[in-house]
Write a protein that holds these residues in place. Structure first.
Motif, PDB file in Angstrom:
ATOM      1  N   UNK A 179      22.877   2.572 -19.555  1.00 20.73           N
ATOM      2  CA  UNK A 179      23.923   1.579 -19.255  1.00 20.73           C
ATOM      3  C   UNK A 179      24.273   0.804 -20.521  1.00 20.73           C
ATOM      4  N   UNK A 180      23.242   0.313 -21.245  1.00 18.15           N
ATOM      5  CA  UNK A 180      23.550  -0.512 -22.432  1.00 18.15           C
ATOM      6  C   UNK A 180      24.111   0.343 -23.578  1.00 18.15           C
ATOM      7  N   UNK A 181      23.749   1.635 -23.606  1.00 16.70           N
ATOM      8  CA  UNK A 181      24.235   2.502 -24.703  1.00 16.70           C
ATOM      9  C   UNK A 181      25.634   3.059 -24.409  1.00 16.70           C
ATOM     10  N   UNK A 182      25.844   3.507 -23.152  1.00 22.46           N
ATOM     11  CA  UNK A 182      27.077   4.256 -22.860  1.00 22.46           C
ATOM     12  C   UNK A 182      28.215   3.405 -22.305  1.00 22.46           C
ATOM     13  N   UNK A 183      27.892   2.365 -21.510  1.00 20.79           N
ATOM     14  CA  UNK A 183      28.976   1.548 -20.930  1.00 20.79           C
ATOM     15  C   UNK A 183      29.517   0.636 -22.025  1.00 20.79           C
ATOM     16  N   UNK A 184      30.842   0.677 -22.272  1.00 19.03           N
ATOM     17  CA  UNK A 184      31.380  -0.167 -23.348  1.00 19.03           C
ATOM     18  C   UNK A 184      31.342  -1.649 -22.964  1.00 19.03           C
TER      19      UNK A 184
END
Length: 600
Positions: A179-184
């Protein structure tokens, strides 16, 4: 704002959205184990707990420290999975930048999975595919196939798919990291004029309307004077905060964040879902694109049992409409039931939920009429009218055509049930449009069906002929002219407008017979005979009688002349005749619901 992440969880029914939300809340420390007194902690409505389904979207904020040691604020919105609550899903997507797409490891991609995915793609969300329930024994054999289905569906790489068991708590860390890596992070300017989208609201008897919003630009603080752009109503904000398990006051909300405001809003019509909130002194230029206006599919009359409760029912519907903006209602009257409301719903489950919420949350005692769809009538004078109540249908001589709504139904099923499902759809006047094999065992069937044939018990029948494996999703396509007639039900020659319906001529005889025999079981016996008739215009097509209760008036005659007994029987006969002319027949609520179970 760099450290905000707004995401929702979307999936088909029972694929594990709410259970995964529980694990995320536990992992981030938002709820302790002691507070996890029940499963699906976000489904706090008693109806949701009883039925084991999510009905309302639920927002909650969590704090998470990533493996790299960075502190993030995660706003999670858990959404419903049933086709009747798709509108709730579209609203939650508008407040997010990313979505977790949950797929059951044993059942694979289902109809609502595809439907919700398209909604998320339309909203330009980052999709994170997650395969849930990998701990089930059957998952070992189906996992490869499900993986292939997901890759075909969204075109992702195999290493982008996450594996989890929400029940056992497996793979939760990987999901939080993804979530923290992929969601902008959200985009917005905290110093620009305020632009905030209202995506939900509830009524609090102490605070008035509590508005849930997503701030896109600017900052909203307590004491600010704001304006609702659609209704042009001005209010001073009393409280601002974010959603933990309960409302948590923070005094301000900045761009990119999701939270709530209260402003002592007592008029329920002032805050509309999809409206834009901005500062009164320094308003923004453009409103945010709200949501599509929802189109009700099923209509039913809701009447108070006691005529004096009409105003109380109006208030309850207004409060419920605040929380569930997909309900539409307008006043109507019926000869049989008095004054009430004609309500529009997204489906039969939605209607059931609204009825139960009115009874439980607002203590309303109500009577529901037979649900029906909206028909388009072309008149001889060239006028076009829409009718939602069969009682509004003009006389036959004034009608050129009656058009009914058709839907495109998408049914995904294991291939061994194709025959059963085709028979069911063809019996309901359906036409097969497409048949695609997703894998050797699973097939995607697309049927054009009249909506009136789907709203009653189609979903239940579909589940029973496929042993629960088939899944359904549908969307409206167009109105089409069909050979439709109005079927009236008469009690002792008096039509009961609340029981009349519009049916296809081919099915009218069968429908009338079934309905008469069903009503015979439900209408209580009177002191006089009650005739139940089904008629099309002036032609009666089915009839049955509810026999009179007979009092033994000759019980006191011991022997003696027969003329004395005959005299008493004649007197009784005269009394019954007179009673039949003036007697009223009370129709119980079960009689209106009987139509729903007409096929049983």
């Amino acid at each position: 704002m760099e450290n905000f992440r707004n995401f929702c969880i979307i999936a088909h029914i029972d694929h594990g959205k709410s259970t995964l939300a529980d694990r995320l809340l536990e992992k981030t420390g938002r709820v302790t184990e002691r507070e996890m007194v029940m499963n699906q902690i976000l489904d706090d409505n008693p109806l949701e707990q009883e039925r084991g389904i999510t009905i309302k979207l639920h927002a909650i904020q969590m704090d998470y420290t990533s493996k790299a040691g960075v502190q993030y604020v995660l706003n999670l919105i858990d959404t419903p999975g049933h086709v009747d609550f798709t509108y709730e899903v579209s609203r939650s997507l508008a407040a997010c930048e990313g979505a977790l797409l949950i797929i059951d490891a044993t059942q694979g991609v289902e109809a609502q999975t595809i439907s919700n995915l398209y909604l998320a793609l339309d909203a330009n969300l980052e999709i994170i595919p997650v395969i849930n329930k990998i701990d089930l024994p059957a998952a070992q054999t189906t996992l490869e196939g499900v993986k292939k289905q997901i890759i075909d569906l969204i075109g992702c790489k195999e290493d982008e798919i996450l594996y989890t068991s929400a029940k056992q708590g497996i793979g939760i860390d990987e999901i939080l990291e993804a979530i923290v890596e992929r969601v902008p992070p959200p985009i917005g300017d905290p110093n620009a004029p305020l632009r905030a989208l209202i995506y939900d609201s509830i009524f609090d008897s102490y605070r008035g309307v509590v508005v849930n919003l997503r701030v896109f630009d600017g900052t909203v603080r307590e004491g600010d004077k704001v304006v609702f752009m659609a209704t042009q109503k001005f209010y001073d904000i009393e409280e601002v905060g974010v959603m933990y398990m309960k409302r948590h006051r923070t005094k301000e909300l900045t761009a990119g964040n999701v939270g709530y405001i209260t402003a002592n809003i007592r008029n329920l019509q002032d805050s509309k879902v999809g409206d834009t909130l901005t500062h009164a002194a320094n308003p923004c230029e453009f409103m945010i694109d709200g949501f599509k206006i929802v189109k009700p599919m099923v209509f039913s009359g809701i009447y108070p049992s006691n005529a004096e409760d009409f105003e109380s029912l109006r208030e309850s519907l207004a409060k419920l409409g605040l929380n569930d903006s997909s309900i539409t209602y307008e006043p109507e009257s019926s000869n049989a039931l008095g004054f009430g409301f004609r309500c529009g719903f997204l489906g039969l489950l939605h209607m059931e939920i609204v009825r139960e919420r009115l009874q439980r949350e607002f203590n309303e005692t109500i009577v529901n009429t037979v649900p029906n769809v909206r028909y388009h009538v072309v008149m001889t004078n060239g006028d076009d009218i829409f009718i939602e109540n069969p009682a509004q249908l003009p006389p036959t001589v004034k009608i050129v055509d009656i058009e009914e709504p058709f839907i495109m139904a998408q049914i995904i099923t294991p291939s061994e049930y194709i025959g059963n499902i085709m028979k069911l759809c063809l019996d309901r006047r359906g036409t097969l449009k497409n048949q695609t094999y997703l894998s050797p065992e699973r097939v995607d069937l697309q049927f054009e069906l009249p909506l009136s044939e789907v709203i009653f018990d189609f979903y239940d029948k579909l589940k029973s002929v496929s042993r629960g494996y088939a899944s359904l999703d549908y969307e409206f396509i167009e109105y089409r002219a069909e050979d439709l007639v109005k079927l009236d039900i008469m009690l002792n020659g008096e039509p009961v407008d609340a029981l009349s319906s519009i049916v296809h001529r081919v099915k009218s005889f069968h429908w009338g017979q079934r309905l008469c025999s069903k009503l015979k079981e439900l209408i209580p016996r009177q002191m006089f005979e009650v005739a139940i008739q089904a008629a099309i215009g002036s032609k009666v097509i089915a009839r049955t009688n509810v026999q009179a209760i007979r009092k033994n008036v000759i019980a006191k005659c011991y022997g003696g002349d027969i003329s004395r007994k005959r005299k008493l029987l004649e007197k009784q006969k005269e009394g019954k005749k007179r009673m039949k002319q003036i007697g009223n027949v009370e129709i119980p609520q079960e009689a209106f619901l009987a139509v729903l179970k007409i096929e049983d």
